[in-house]
Scaffold this motif. Structure first.
Motif, PDB file in Angstrom:
ATOM      1  N   MET A  68       0.823  -1.203   0.000  1.00 26.13           N
ATOM      2  CA  MET A  68       0.000   0.000   0.000  1.00 26.13           C
ATOM      3  C   MET A  68       0.863   1.261   0.000  1.00 26.13           C
ATOM      4  O   MET A  68       0.554   2.246  -0.683  1.00 26.13           O
ATOM      5  N   LEU A  69       1.957   1.238   0.772  1.00 25.29           N
ATOM      6  CA  LEU A  69       2.861   2.385   0.803  1.00 25.29           C
ATOM      7  C   LEU A  69       3.426   2.658  -0.586  1.00 25.29           C
ATOM      8  O   LEU A  69       3.464   3.811  -1.045  1.00 25.29           O
ATOM      9  N   THR A  70       3.832   1.603  -1.262  1.00 19.96           N
ATOM     10  CA  THR A  70       4.386   1.749  -2.611  1.00 19.96           C
ATOM     11  C   THR A  70       3.331   2.244  -3.593  1.00 19.96           C
ATOM     12  O   THR A  70       3.579   3.148  -4.399  1.00 19.96           O
ATOM     13  N   ALA A  71       2.149   1.643  -3.532  1.00 17.79           N
ATOM     14  CA  ALA A  71       1.090   2.014  -4.472  1.00 17.79           C
ATOM     15  C   ALA A  71       0.637   3.458  -4.266  1.00 17.79           C
ATOM     16  O   ALA A  71       0.482   4.219  -5.233  1.00 17.79           O
ATOM     17  N   VAL A  72       0.427   3.840  -3.014  1.00 20.17           N
ATOM     18  CA  VAL A  72      -0.020   5.207  -2.724  1.00 20.17           C
ATOM     19  C   VAL A  72       1.060   6.216  -3.089  1.00 20.17           C
ATOM     20  O   VAL A  72       0.778   7.282  -3.668  1.00 20.17           O
ATOM     21  N   ALA A  73       2.317   5.909  -2.752  1.00 22.50           N
ATOM     22  CA  ALA A  73       3.414   6.816  -3.082  1.00 22.50           C
ATOM     23  C   ALA A  73       3.547   6.991  -4.587  1.00 22.50           C
ATOM     24  O   ALA A  73       3.737   8.106  -5.088  1.00 22.50           O
ATOM     25  N   GLU A  79       0.615  11.898  -9.838  1.00 28.34           N
ATOM     26  CA  GLU A  79      -0.430  12.908  -9.973  1.00 28.34           C
ATOM     27  C   GLU A  79       0.049  14.308  -9.617  1.00 28.34           C
ATOM     28  O   GLU A  79      -0.570  15.293 -10.007  1.00 28.34           O
ATOM     29  N   ASN A  80       1.139  14.417  -8.884  1.00 28.54           N
ATOM     30  CA  ASN A  80       1.599  15.715  -8.407  1.00 28.54           C
ATOM     31  C   ASN A  80       2.996  16.076  -8.900  1.00 28.54           C
ATOM     32  O   ASN A  80       3.707  16.862  -8.266  1.00 28.54           O
ATOM     33  N   SER A  81       3.391  15.521 -10.017  1.00 25.15           N
ATOM     34  CA  SER A  81       4.682  15.865 -10.610  1.00 25.15           C
ATOM     35  C   SER A  81       4.592  15.696 -12.118  1.00 25.15           C
ATOM     36  O   SER A  81       3.647  15.098 -12.641  1.00 25.15           O
ATOM     37  N   ARG A  82       5.567  16.221 -12.816  1.00 27.92           N
ATOM     38  CA  ARG A  82       5.602  16.105 -14.272  1.00 27.92           C
ATOM     39  C   ARG A  82       6.287  14.833 -14.734  1.00 27.92           C
ATOM     40  O   ARG A  82       6.358  14.560 -15.923  1.00 27.92           O
ATOM     41  N   ILE A  83       6.793  14.042 -13.791  1.00 28.02           N
ATOM     42  CA  ILE A  83       7.479  12.796 -14.141  1.00 28.02           C
ATOM     43  C   ILE A  83       6.444  11.755 -14.544  1.00 28.02           C
ATOM     44  O   ILE A  83       5.411  11.604 -13.894  1.00 28.02           O
ATOM     45  N   LYS A  84       6.726  11.010 -15.602  1.00 27.47           N
ATOM     46  CA  LYS A  84       5.792  10.003 -16.077  1.00 27.47           C
ATOM     47  C   LYS A  84       5.692   8.853 -15.083  1.00 27.47           C
ATOM     48  O   LYS A  84       6.625   8.565 -14.343  1.00 27.47           O
ATOM     49  N   GLN A  85       4.535   8.201 -15.110  1.00 28.84           N
ATOM     50  CA  GLN A  85       4.245   7.176 -14.114  1.00 28.84           C
ATOM     51  C   GLN A  85       5.215   6.006 -14.196  1.00 28.84           C
ATOM     52  O   GLN A  85       5.621   5.458 -13.166  1.00 28.84           O
ATOM     53  N   THR A  87       8.306   6.009 -15.038  1.00 30.98           N
ATOM     54  CA  THR A  87       9.577   6.414 -14.430  1.00 30.98           C
ATOM     55  C   THR A  87       9.494   6.367 -12.907  1.00 30.98           C
ATOM     56  O   THR A  87      10.405   5.870 -12.236  1.00 30.98           O
ATOM     57  N   ILE A  88       8.388   6.882 -12.372  1.00 27.60           N
ATOM     58  CA  ILE A  88       8.199   6.869 -10.919  1.00 27.60           C
ATOM     59  C   ILE A  88       8.141   5.445 -10.401  1.00 27.60           C
ATOM     60  O   ILE A  88       8.743   5.102  -9.362  1.00 27.60           O
ATOM     61  N   MET A  89       7.425   4.574 -11.110  1.00 27.31           N
ATOM     62  CA  MET A  89       7.325   3.186 -10.686  1.00 27.31           C
ATOM     63  C   MET A  89       8.692   2.522 -10.681  1.00 27.31           C
ATOM     64  O   MET A  89       9.015   1.735  -9.785  1.00 27.31           O
TER      65      MET A  89
END
Length: 271
Positions: A68-73, A79-85, A87-89
């Motif tokens: 849950m921590l990973t998924a929510v983060a 949703e709150n940055s310009r970095i693509k999903q 890349t964040i994952m």
């Protein structure tokens, strides 16, 4: 015959139990483009498992908390940055998995990491069956009852918001369901092979179906048949059940892809 052995009976039971929620969830992950999310969460639960072992807590609690921590983060950062999903994952997943490896290596224990990473379907006990059964029943019930809401959220989040649906609840609810499903499959396929069950059934059903309703049905049938068939075949092949199941799903996906390609070319030739 494999059915005369108690450990094989438990393996068949766990296969049938987890096949339904993983198949249903895989359809929404494929439609929403969250295939990598399943991979990221499945790997990132490792530090939670190690921490739960250190604290003497049930491993599933640590796995769910880390998932849950990973998924929510991941959802919050995307949703709150310009970095693509994607890349964040990649960053979050690699960081959490690296943390889990460091914690495990530094921990003096006789627990084998192979069972956590690759599962131990032939070592499933009554407690594992009950845990997987309760989680699977809850996940399947939510997905079946709210499949239309999840469908609209997957295809058009803006329209879902305009229609009055709780988009935030659906978004993080799907992430919670993903974490719970991974916990349910932990004892069966482990962390690494769980991603196969969270992607392949939905991908196969997407190639074979024209509507979400049929896609959900096909995914469940394909996943359950592959899991039961994989456990049965592994007994005679003297192989591990989980990798055998993933290989069967891969073979079915290749066959479905070839079929779709042939039908598309035939339709184009008629025009």
């Amino acid at each position: 015959m494999p059915f005369q052995f108690g450990f094989m009976q438990n393996a068949f039971w766990i296969a049938a139990i987890v096949s339904v929620p993983t198949a249903l969830l895989s359809c929404f992950l494929v439609l929403k483009g969250w295939a990598l999310m399943g991979d990221a969460v499945s790997h990132a639960v490792l530090p939670g498992i190690v921490l739960a072992y250190i604290l003497g807590l049930p491993l599933i609690l640590g796995a769910f908390g880390a998932g849950m921590l990973t998924a929510v983060a991941t959802g919050y950062l995307s949703e709150n940055s310009r970095i693509k999903q994607d890349t964040i994952m990649g960053v979050v997943f690699s960081g959490m998995f690296g943390l889990g490896i460091v914690m495990y290596v530094g921990l003096k224990t006789n627990v084998h990491l192979d069972h956590i990473l690759f599962g131990n379907m032939l070592g499933v006990g009554p407690d594992d069956l009950w845990t997987a059964g309760i989680i699977s029943a809850g996940v399947a019930a939510v997905l079946i009852l709210k499949w239309k809401d999840f469908m609209l959220h997957a295809f058009d989040p803006a329209q879902a918001r305009v229609s009055g649906l709780p988009v935030g609840v659906l978004h993080y609810g799907l992430l919670a369901i993903l974490s719970l499903t991974i916990v349910a499959t932990l004892s069966a396929t482990g962390l690494i092979l769980a991603v196969g069950l969270l992607i392949a059934p939905g991908a196969i059903a997407f190639l074979l179906s024209r509507s979400l309703r049929n896609m959900l049905r096909v995914a469940v049938i394909v996943c359950m048949a592959s899991m039961l068939g994989g456990v049965y075949a592994s007994f005679y092949l003297d192989s591990a059940p989980a990798p055998t199941i993933v290989l069967i799903l891969t073979a079915i996906f290749i066959g479905a892809f070839i079929r779709k390609t042939v039908l598309t070319r035939r339709a184009s030739a008629r025009l």
